[in-house]
Design an enzyme around this catalytic site. Structure first.
Site, mmCIF file in Angstrom:
data_model
loop_
_atom_site.group_PDB
_atom_site.id
_atom_site.type_symbol
_atom_site.label_atom_id
_atom_site.label_comp_id
_atom_site.label_asym_id
_atom_site.label_seq_id
_atom_site.Cartn_x
_atom_site.Cartn_y
_atom_site.Cartn_z
ATOM 1 N N HIS A 58 0.837 -1.201 0.000
ATOM 2 C CA HIS A 58 0.000 0.000 0.000
ATOM 3 C C HIS A 58 0.873 1.253 0.000
ATOM 4 O O HIS A 58 0.660 2.170 -0.804
ATOM 5 C CB HIS A 58 -0.906 -0.031 1.239
ATOM 6 C CG HIS A 58 -1.669 1.229 1.480
ATOM 7 N ND1 HIS A 58 -3.036 1.316 1.279
ATOM 8 C CD2 HIS A 58 -1.279 2.461 1.930
ATOM 9 C CE1 HIS A 58 -3.433 2.544 1.588
ATOM 10 N NE2 HIS A 58 -2.388 3.251 1.990
ATOM 11 N N GLU A 59 1.860 1.280 0.899
ATOM 12 C CA GLU A 59 2.743 2.446 0.982
ATOM 13 C C GLU A 59 3.571 2.617 -0.289
ATOM 14 O O GLU A 59 3.821 3.742 -0.725
ATOM 15 C CB GLU A 59 3.660 2.324 2.202
ATOM 16 C CG GLU A 59 2.936 2.347 3.539
ATOM 17 C CD GLU A 59 2.108 3.602 3.736
ATOM 18 O OE1 GLU A 59 2.531 4.671 3.264
ATOM 19 O OE2 GLU A 59 1.037 3.511 4.363
ATOM 20 N N HIS A 62 1.770 4.547 -2.859
ATOM 21 C CA HIS A 62 1.988 5.985 -2.687
ATOM 22 C C HIS A 62 3.355 6.401 -3.234
ATOM 23 O O HIS A 62 3.488 7.428 -3.912
ATOM 24 C CB HIS A 62 1.921 6.358 -1.200
ATOM 25 C CG HIS A 62 0.580 6.173 -0.572
ATOM 26 N ND1 HIS A 62 -0.583 6.678 -1.119
ATOM 27 C CD2 HIS A 62 0.216 5.550 0.580
ATOM 28 C CE1 HIS A 62 -1.603 6.373 -0.335
ATOM 29 N NE2 HIS A 62 -1.148 5.685 0.693
ATOM 30 N N ASP A 161 -5.554 8.304 4.069
ATOM 31 C CA ASP A 161 -5.533 8.830 2.705
ATOM 32 C C ASP A 161 -6.773 9.668 2.409
ATOM 33 O O ASP A 161 -6.713 10.606 1.613
ATOM 34 C CB ASP A 161 -5.440 7.674 1.707
ATOM 35 C CG ASP A 161 -4.171 6.853 1.914
ATOM 36 O OD1 ASP A 161 -3.131 7.456 2.269
ATOM 37 O OD2 ASP A 161 -4.221 5.621 1.741
#
Length: 376
Positions: A58-59, A62, A161
């Protein structure tokens, strides 16, 4: 970040895990052990590790989006309630922040879809909802976690987010600072809701509420700094009355200076006034324990302190401080001699002064006609 363990570097980004994550693993092991014994306990630990692998992905969603816009990410830190990626700088446009913020949840959508496909569509809502039950299918639970991560991260509150997506939407019509203030206020309101619900349902919600409240407050302060930084020069707010250390000084002399002043960072200079390095209070104490008071101060100093000219903007100084992850930036003159320091405390004090002064003073003069003391 303090209290974190370095797990290594992936594609130029350091991955750290906060010590509270280790406490989570212990708690999960004990909880699952009570349900199904040792096999269930280790399966629970494996499940949490799989969950945090999804959080790392997930990170990196980003990170990939940020790099597309030329923004690097020095590190990410994993906490029990998720991960936090530290960007080198904030996006220049609201649209960029929107893309960077939404990239993370989209990764979890992709992971959930992939797991659902591997299970042949046999994972039902009840299976995916049984996240805490070790008797439920491992992959079905993992798919449920990724669905939960999407929903949780879309909550419009910092540091989730959803808070950044909300700010990006507001910033399309309002100033960045105003958009951040509104998003932070909404986030702090939701933090109180989490805390209230935690009193009656899950105590974990209280912890999440505290985390969200502090993160929203920090984001609001960062927006204030960003708003001010573009119009303020480093020379206007730097510390000039600073104690300096000679390279030949010993730790004993450095400790005496530490006790005689309120400084936490001490520049080490040569005979011409050029910066050699910086010694922090923690570096002094650690080296003192390891090597003793007669050790040269040069053995405790760090050499990665960036320099900036005193006529440069504060915004550039902040960028240097964040990029290098250092406690201070050395301010120099035309001859590269040290004339001051920029620290996090300096910036905080500038904000306090700015909020305390009247409007007339902020625009340059007091109502009585006297010149302003600092350019803020």
């Amino acid at each position: 970040m303090g209290w974190s363990l370095n797990l290594g570097t992936i594609a130029g980004t350091t991955v750290r895990v906060h010590f509270t994550f280790l406490l989570l693993l212990v708690w999960i092991w004990l909880t699952h052990y009570r349900i199904g014994g040792t096999p269930a306990a280790w399966e629970g630990v494996a499940f949490i590790i799989a969950v945090f692998a999804c959080v790392v992905l997930h990170e990196f969603g980003h990170i990939a989006a940020a790099r597309y816009f030329g923004i690097s990410t020095p590190d990410i830190t994993l906490f029990p309630i998720g991960g936090v990626a530290r960007l080198e700088r904030m996006p220049d446009e609201p649209g960029q922040e929107f893309v960077i913020a939404v990239a993370g949840p989209l990764v979890n959508v992709a992971i959930a879809a992939l797991i659902f496909a591997l299970l042949g569509g046999s994972a039902g809502v009840e299976q995916m909802a049984g996240i805490e039950d070790p008797r439920t299918n491992f992959l079905a639970r993992l798919a449920g976690v990724n669905v939960f991560l999407v929903l949780f991260n879309m909550i419009p509150a910092f540091p989730m987010d959803g808070g950044r997506i909300l700010r990006a939407a507001l910033a399309a019509r309002l100033s960045w600072s105003r958009a951040t203030q509104i998003a932070a206020t909404i986030g702090q309101g939701l933090a109180f809701v989490f805390g209230f619900l935690g009193l009656f349902y899950n105590p974990l919600l209280i912890f999440i509420g505290i985390f969200v409240y502090l993160a929203a407050a920090a984001e609001a302060q960062n927006a204030q700094i960003r708003e001010v930084a573009t119009s303020v020069l480093v020379g206007d707010v730097m510390i000039t009355e600073i104690a300096r250390l000679d390279r030949s000084a010993t730790l004993d002399e450095a400790i005496e200076m530490l006790l005689a002043t309120t400084q936490h960072e001490f520049p080490v200079i040569d005979s011409a006034g050029h910066l050699e390095g910086l010694v922090t209070r923690n570096d002094m104490i650690r080296t003192l324990k390891e090597k003793g008071p007669a050790e040269p101060v040069a053995s405790a100093m760090r050499n990665d302190i960036p320099k900036i000219h005193y006529r440069k903007s504060l915004e550039e100084s902040l960028r240097l401080m964040q990029r290098a992850d250092v406690p201070a930036v050395a301010v120099v003159d035309n001859s590269d001699r040290l004339v001051g320091l920029m620290t996090h405390e300096t910036i905080g004090e500038m904000l306090m002064v700015r909020s305390a002064v009247s409007d007339g003073f902020r625009f340059g003069r007091l109502r009585g006609g006297k010149p302003r003391l600092t350019q803020i």
